[in-house]
Motif scaffolding. Sequence first.
Motif, mmCIF file in Angstrom:
data_model
loop_
_atom_site.group_PDB
_atom_site.id
_atom_site.type_symbol
_atom_site.label_atom_id
_atom_site.label_comp_id
_atom_site.label_asym_id
_atom_site.label_seq_id
_atom_site.Cartn_x
_atom_site.Cartn_y
_atom_site.Cartn_z
ATOM 1 N N UNK A 377 -39.443 27.150 21.870
ATOM 2 C CA UNK A 377 -39.202 26.976 20.441
ATOM 3 C C UNK A 377 -40.431 27.507 19.704
ATOM 4 N N UNK A 378 -40.233 28.290 18.741
ATOM 5 C CA UNK A 378 -41.216 28.923 17.664
ATOM 6 C C UNK A 378 -41.106 27.982 16.398
ATOM 7 N N UNK A 379 -41.966 27.411 16.107
ATOM 8 C CA UNK A 379 -41.669 26.647 14.714
ATOM 9 C C UNK A 379 -43.153 27.001 13.814
ATOM 10 N N UNK A 380 -42.185 27.315 12.613
ATOM 11 C CA UNK A 380 -43.240 27.439 11.264
ATOM 12 C C UNK A 380 -43.177 26.515 10.289
ATOM 13 N N UNK A 381 -44.138 26.541 9.298
ATOM 14 C CA UNK A 381 -44.071 25.533 8.148
ATOM 15 C C UNK A 381 -43.894 26.307 6.764
ATOM 16 N N UNK A 382 -42.950 27.514 6.967
ATOM 17 C CA UNK A 382 -42.897 28.290 5.716
ATOM 18 C C UNK A 382 -41.552 27.637 5.074
ATOM 19 N N UNK A 383 -40.968 28.574 4.293
ATOM 20 C CA UNK A 383 -39.817 28.104 3.315
ATOM 21 C C UNK A 383 -38.820 27.740 4.094
ATOM 22 N N UNK A 384 -38.461 28.459 5.315
ATOM 23 C CA UNK A 384 -37.219 28.128 6.105
ATOM 24 C C UNK A 384 -35.988 29.162 5.684
ATOM 25 N N UNK A 385 -34.960 28.920 6.131
ATOM 26 C CA UNK A 385 -33.813 29.815 5.911
ATOM 27 C C UNK A 385 -32.704 28.774 5.541
ATOM 28 N N UNK A 386 -31.875 28.975 4.317
ATOM 29 C CA UNK A 386 -30.745 28.228 4.178
ATOM 30 C C UNK A 386 -29.659 27.977 5.495
ATOM 31 N N UNK A 387 -29.205 26.810 5.461
ATOM 32 C CA UNK A 387 -28.112 26.751 6.739
ATOM 33 C C UNK A 387 -27.072 27.915 6.680
ATOM 34 N N UNK A 388 -26.820 28.180 5.495
ATOM 35 C CA UNK A 388 -25.648 29.051 5.546
ATOM 36 C C UNK A 388 -25.889 30.364 5.953
ATOM 37 N N UNK A 389 -27.374 30.661 5.894
ATOM 38 C CA UNK A 389 -27.652 31.970 6.290
ATOM 39 C C UNK A 389 -28.338 32.136 7.400
ATOM 40 N N UNK A 390 -28.282 31.148 8.533
ATOM 41 C CA UNK A 390 -29.039 30.979 9.633
ATOM 42 C C UNK A 390 -28.333 31.785 10.665
ATOM 43 N N UNK A 391 -27.046 32.094 10.855
ATOM 44 C CA UNK A 391 -26.413 32.905 11.508
ATOM 45 C C UNK A 391 -26.169 34.227 11.339
ATOM 46 N N UNK A 392 -26.221 34.490 9.743
ATOM 47 C CA UNK A 392 -26.166 36.003 9.295
ATOM 48 C C UNK A 392 -27.305 36.765 9.416
ATOM 49 N N UNK A 393 -28.565 35.963 9.714
ATOM 50 C CA UNK A 393 -29.841 36.836 9.696
ATOM 51 C C UNK A 393 -30.077 37.616 11.074
ATOM 52 N N UNK A 394 -28.998 37.225 11.981
ATOM 53 C CA UNK A 394 -29.056 37.724 13.289
ATOM 54 C C UNK A 394 -28.048 38.960 13.339
ATOM 55 N N UNK A 395 -27.397 39.443 12.280
ATOM 56 C CA UNK A 395 -26.838 40.791 12.169
ATOM 57 C C UNK A 395 -28.018 41.842 11.884
ATOM 58 N N UNK A 396 -27.544 43.038 12.351
ATOM 59 C CA UNK A 396 -28.604 43.988 12.218
ATOM 60 C C UNK A 396 -28.612 44.268 10.799
ATOM 61 N N UNK A 397 -29.777 44.846 10.390
ATOM 62 C CA UNK A 397 -30.230 45.254 8.940
ATOM 63 C C UNK A 397 -29.846 44.174 8.073
ATOM 64 N N UNK A 398 -30.088 42.959 8.340
ATOM 65 C CA UNK A 398 -29.750 41.921 7.522
ATOM 66 C C UNK A 398 -31.035 41.295 7.198
ATOM 67 N N UNK A 399 -31.570 41.168 5.688
ATOM 68 C CA UNK A 399 -32.649 40.513 5.388
ATOM 69 C C UNK A 399 -32.243 39.627 4.206
#
Length: 448
Positions: A377-399
């Motif tokens: 596990x790698x945990x940070x205390x930043x703003x995080x990612x909305x739940x609906x985008x957590x799968x999409x960010x694994x796509x290529x060239x997705x930011x």
Amino acid sequence: MAESPLVWWRRQGLRFRLTAAAAAVLALALALSASVLLSVLDRALISTVDDTTMQHAQAVRVAADAGTLTSPITTNDGTIVQVIDARGRITHVTYGTDRLVPLLDAPSRAKVLASGQAALLDGRPYAMPGFLRVVVLSADRGQTVVAARPIGEIQTSLATAGRVLFVGTPALIVLLAVASWLMIGRTLRPITALRRGAAEITHTARSRRLPVPQSRDEVHSLATTLNDMLARLEEAEQRQRALVSDAAHELRSPLASIRLQLEVALGHPDGQHWQETAEGVLEDTLRLSRLAEDLLALARLDERGGVPARREPVDLGEVVRQTVDRYPEARLAACEPVVVTGDALDLSRVLTNLMDNAVRHTTSKVEVALSGDGVLTVTDDGPGIPEQDRERVFNRFTRLDSGRSRDEGGAGLGLAIVRETVRAHGGTVRLEDASPGLRAVVSLPPAR
């Protein structure tokens, strides 16, 4: 030079070969069946004649032993009987039978009598057409009973049956060959439809699919499998086109920035701060270098087909400690010993990409933990990612929009490389809410 029969046979169509093979097998089977039928029929009829002749001979012998024979001897089925005394004279016969010449001479009678079986006799020397089946029995007072029956009718029946089979068998073979040709053609019709459908699929009609027959047979399975393959190929092509388009878009920005800085510097050399220009060009060059490395990493993953570059024992705990030591913001919360099978460089890149993302977005700290069951596990205390985008960010060239606004942000390939690499090692990766912040969870199967 004439081609060999084997080459000629291989050059023929599948329909012709199947029909010819079926007709050949059928012809062989029918020929064997006809041969067996005639042989069995011949033996059965001859056996019936022998049994009837033996019955008549036994009846005459009983009468001869009792001295009640009358001349001529009466039979109702054309059986010929001669009774010969001890001196070789014919004493009693059936009506119309020769009273002077025995059907068998003394040595022949003795031989047939010793065998106990009926013998075959040519009846032409005795003015009888065809062959006879002869039985010899011994009676009292040296008498001998000779009984014979013509088998011309049997031979005629067998010849007739043979002619019927000789004419009917080829006709049956031709009939069944025609039926096989039609049935095989109907069976292969879906394959022809598949071939025509495949020929119609061109570069401009990639979304078309092959026709699937209604029957749930092997052709249906083949068509379904081919359509699935076409769908995968179309998806892979779309991904490749999207990758090329996104890569071109990502390359255009730093190249345009480099060009602009150099054009401004060359256009106004006196008022230009060359060190700042060099630093700006270097920054864009490093961005291009990172993008090229990420694209090369993805290309290698695609080329290997989801298989690690190496399969060797890797001390995952050592990889984690070495990577975390390079980040001052990171803290190693737990690191239990665990060994996995794979490539150490690829696994190090996975952790590096996760650490880069965590450090880029964290507010104060990054925590890394490794359990003995292979969960990292790698945990940070930043703003995080909305739940609906957590799968999409694994796509290529997705930011996400927040990531695009950062100058130090990547091209959106880091998490894609993470997922592809983890999958190649038989593991999974997901993102969770850390409240606050984000937690990346990587599960790798320990080596056995």
